[in-house]
Motif scaffolding. Sequence first.
Motif, PDB file in Angstrom:
ATOM      1  N   ARG A 213       0.694  -1.077  -0.086  1.00 51.10           N
ATOM      2  CA  ARG A 213      -0.005  -0.012  -0.220  1.00 51.10           C
ATOM      3  C   ARG A 213       0.846   1.309  -0.076  1.00 51.10           C
ATOM      4  NH1 ARG A 213      -5.491  -0.798  -0.279  1.00 51.10           N
ATOM      5  NH2 ARG A 213      -5.994   0.716   1.195  1.00 51.10           N
ATOM      6  N   TYR A 214       0.282   2.511  -0.543  1.00 50.91           N
ATOM      7  CA  TYR A 214       0.910   3.348  -0.422  1.00 50.91           C
ATOM      8  C   TYR A 214       0.393   4.929   0.228  1.00 50.91           C
ATOM      9  CZ  TYR A 214       2.808   0.856  -4.286  1.00 50.91           C
ATOM     10  OH  TYR A 214       3.363  -0.085  -5.016  1.00 50.91           O
ATOM     11  N   SER A 215       1.017   5.371   1.319  1.00 56.57           N
ATOM     12  CA  SER A 215       0.484   6.039   2.268  1.00 56.57           C
ATOM     13  C   SER A 215       0.893   7.578   2.050  1.00 56.57           C
ATOM     14  CB  SER A 215       0.945   5.711   3.574  1.00 56.57           C
ATOM     15  OG  SER A 215       0.223   6.553   4.813  1.00 56.57           O
ATOM     16  N   VAL A 216       0.024   8.328   2.003  1.00 60.37           N
ATOM     17  CA  VAL A 216       0.314   9.639   1.638  1.00 60.37           C
ATOM     18  C   VAL A 216       0.066  10.476   3.057  1.00 60.37           C
ATOM     19  CG1 VAL A 216      -0.366  12.090   0.684  1.00 60.37           C
ATOM     20  CG2 VAL A 216      -0.626   9.886  -0.689  1.00 60.37           C
ATOM     21  N   ARG A 217       1.124  11.100   3.707  1.00 61.90           N
ATOM     22  CA  ARG A 217       0.972  11.795   5.051  1.00 61.90           C
ATOM     23  C   ARG A 217       1.482  13.250   4.829  1.00 61.90           C
ATOM     24  NH1 ARG A 217       4.286   7.240   8.549  1.00 61.90           N
ATOM     25  NH2 ARG A 217       2.947   5.421   8.131  1.00 61.90           N
ATOM     26  N   VAL A 218       0.661  14.104   5.573  1.00 62.81           N
ATOM     27  CA  VAL A 218       1.128  15.388   5.818  1.00 62.81           C
ATOM     28  C   VAL A 218       1.015  15.630   7.329  1.00 62.81           C
ATOM     29  CG1 VAL A 218       0.122  17.730   5.479  1.00 62.81           C
ATOM     30  CG2 VAL A 218      -0.369  16.012   3.716  1.00 62.81           C
ATOM     31  N   LEU A 219       2.274  15.991   8.050  1.00 67.10           N
ATOM     32  CA  LEU A 219       2.521  16.021   9.406  1.00 67.10           C
ATOM     33  C   LEU A 219       2.224  17.568   9.650  1.00 67.10           C
ATOM     34  CD1 LEU A 219       5.567  13.536   9.673  1.00 67.10           C
ATOM     35  CD2 LEU A 219       3.321  13.233  10.001  1.00 67.10           C
ATOM     36  N   ARG A 220       3.245  18.326   9.558  1.00 65.61           N
ATOM     37  CA  ARG A 220       3.280  19.611  10.020  1.00 65.61           C
ATOM     38  C   ARG A 220       2.075  20.639   9.592  1.00 65.61           C
ATOM     39  NH1 ARG A 220       9.188  21.562   8.089  1.00 65.61           N
ATOM     40  NH2 ARG A 220       8.537  20.546   6.388  1.00 65.61           N
ATOM     41  N   ALA A 221       1.543  20.473   8.495  1.00 66.68           N
ATOM     42  CA  ALA A 221       0.490  21.413   7.902  1.00 66.68           C
ATOM     43  C   ALA A 221      -0.891  20.460   7.778  1.00 66.68           C
ATOM     44  CB  ALA A 221       0.815  21.768   6.649  1.00 66.68           C
ATOM     45  N   GLY A 222      -0.852  19.322   8.910  1.00 64.30           N
ATOM     46  CA  GLY A 222      -2.141  18.474   8.721  1.00 64.30           C
ATOM     47  C   GLY A 222      -3.417  19.205   9.102  1.00 64.30           C
ATOM     48  N   GLY A 223      -3.351  20.102  10.112  1.00 66.04           N
ATOM     49  CA  GLY A 223      -4.608  21.063  10.265  1.00 66.04           C
ATOM     50  C   GLY A 223      -4.987  21.976   9.378  1.00 66.04           C
ATOM     51  N   ALA A 224      -3.940  22.519   8.718  1.00 66.25           N
ATOM     52  CA  ALA A 224      -4.220  23.699   7.798  1.00 66.25           C
ATOM     53  C   ALA A 224      -4.816  22.913   6.404  1.00 66.25           C
ATOM     54  CB  ALA A 224      -3.004  24.289   7.447  1.00 66.25           C
ATOM     55  N   LEU A 225      -4.478  21.686   6.176  1.00 59.60           N
ATOM     56  CA  LEU A 225      -5.051  21.056   5.079  1.00 59.60           C
ATOM     57  C   LEU A 225      -6.302  20.514   5.375  1.00 59.60           C
ATOM     58  CD1 LEU A 225      -4.325  19.876   2.186  1.00 59.60           C
ATOM     59  CD2 LEU A 225      -3.550  17.883   3.187  1.00 59.60           C
ATOM     60  N   ALA A 226      -6.460  20.173   6.693  1.00 61.06           N
ATOM     61  CA  ALA A 226      -7.882  19.350   7.061  1.00 61.06           C
ATOM     62  C   ALA A 226      -9.008  20.864   6.939  1.00 61.06           C
ATOM     63  CB  ALA A 226      -7.843  18.767   8.457  1.00 61.06           C
ATOM     64  N   LEU A 227      -8.373  21.721   7.256  1.00 61.21           N
ATOM     65  CA  LEU A 227      -9.367  22.945   7.351  1.00 61.21           C
ATOM     66  C   LEU A 227      -9.834  23.375   5.666  1.00 61.21           C
ATOM     67  CD1 LEU A 227      -8.123  25.181  10.214  1.00 61.21           C
ATOM     68  CD2 LEU A 227     -10.493  24.177   9.931  1.00 61.21           C
ATOM     69  N   GLN A 228      -8.731  23.427   4.974  1.00 62.37           N
ATOM     70  CA  GLN A 228      -8.819  23.802   3.658  1.00 62.37           C
ATOM     71  C   GLN A 228      -9.610  22.921   2.774  1.00 62.37           C
ATOM     72  OE1 GLN A 228      -4.395  24.011   3.242  1.00 62.37           O
ATOM     73  NE2 GLN A 228      -4.789  25.820   2.087  1.00 62.37           N
ATOM     74  N   THR A 229      -9.343  21.444   3.139  1.00 68.39           N
ATOM     75  CA  THR A 229     -10.255  20.507   2.266  1.00 68.39           C
ATOM     76  C   THR A 229     -11.748  20.401   2.673  1.00 68.39           C
ATOM     77  OG1 THR A 229      -9.418  18.815   3.735  1.00 68.39           O
ATOM     78  CG2 THR A 229      -8.287  19.145   1.531  1.00 68.39           C
TER      79      THR A 229
END
Length: 319
Positions: free
Chosen positions: A86-102
């Motif tokens: 499987r291939y996992s895409v991870r956003v660590l430092r900007a995870g919160g900002a990306l969650a709000l943007q999406t």
Amino acid sequence: MALLDDVKSELAVIDNELPAAKKAQAATMIRFGGGLHLVQRHIVVEAQFDSRDAAQWLQATIQEVYGHESDVIEVSRQTPTGIVVRYSVRVLRAGGALALQTGLLDRRKRPVRGLPAEIIGGNIAQIKAAWRGAFLAHGELSDPGKASYLEIVCPGSEAALALVGAARRLGINARARQVRSSERVTLRDPDAIERMLNLIGAPHSAREWTGKRSDGESRGKANRLANFDDANMRRSAKAAVEASEKVTKAFQILGKDIPDNLRAAGQLRLDHRDASLEELGRLADPPVTKDAIAGRIRRLLQLANKIEKQQAQNNRAVD
């Protein structure tokens, strides 16, 4: 699996969508591929896919549309059927900002349980992109020749209902169901499956799937017809053997007292034990229909049965 891989590869190279559609696809891929996690009070975005192309599409889109860095990590695990990658895409430092943007976090910073409202209420391009993202994240497609289905494994009942509503906006009837504690959205009508594949951007795979399915159905129909013909032949052969035995007994009972046309029909049955009634009719002199030859054999047997009963009554009277 090869065709499923082809579908996902075809979908992952689509790059001519407007920003709103790209956002809808990315948000849905994250929602259906994994979602949000809280690690040491920080929100981490992680989505896992069985397609490397899908993971790379999401990584590129996160950078291009939202301006955040992400990592693609290959994860292997042993299963009873072999090693699964499987291939996992991870956003660590900007995870919160990306969650709000999406839109995966609402204005109160609470996780969205279905799909973001801007996707559900968006235009048709966004609806198509959402279904494309869901399929890339957790889509399954039946192999040609087997029972037809297109299925999305959903992260929850709210997400499943959102996907069903999105399909309805595309004019397609999808059904949400629960299978072994997992929520799924399923299409079973072959025409609806082909249409959905075309709508989400996989016309080549749709043609291939439909072509192979048609070939499989043709082979299945041919096999069923062959089996049907074999069964008919066996029944006909059994009936012919039984008829020959009855004719032989009729000749023994009647002796010489048999009308010529009935004797000729009975003799044809004995001379051609494997022949059908239609073939016996053609062999008669002059040729007759299968109904005519069947009627003569039937009258022969009825006459023998009548004489046999009379002989039995006479024997009882003598006794």
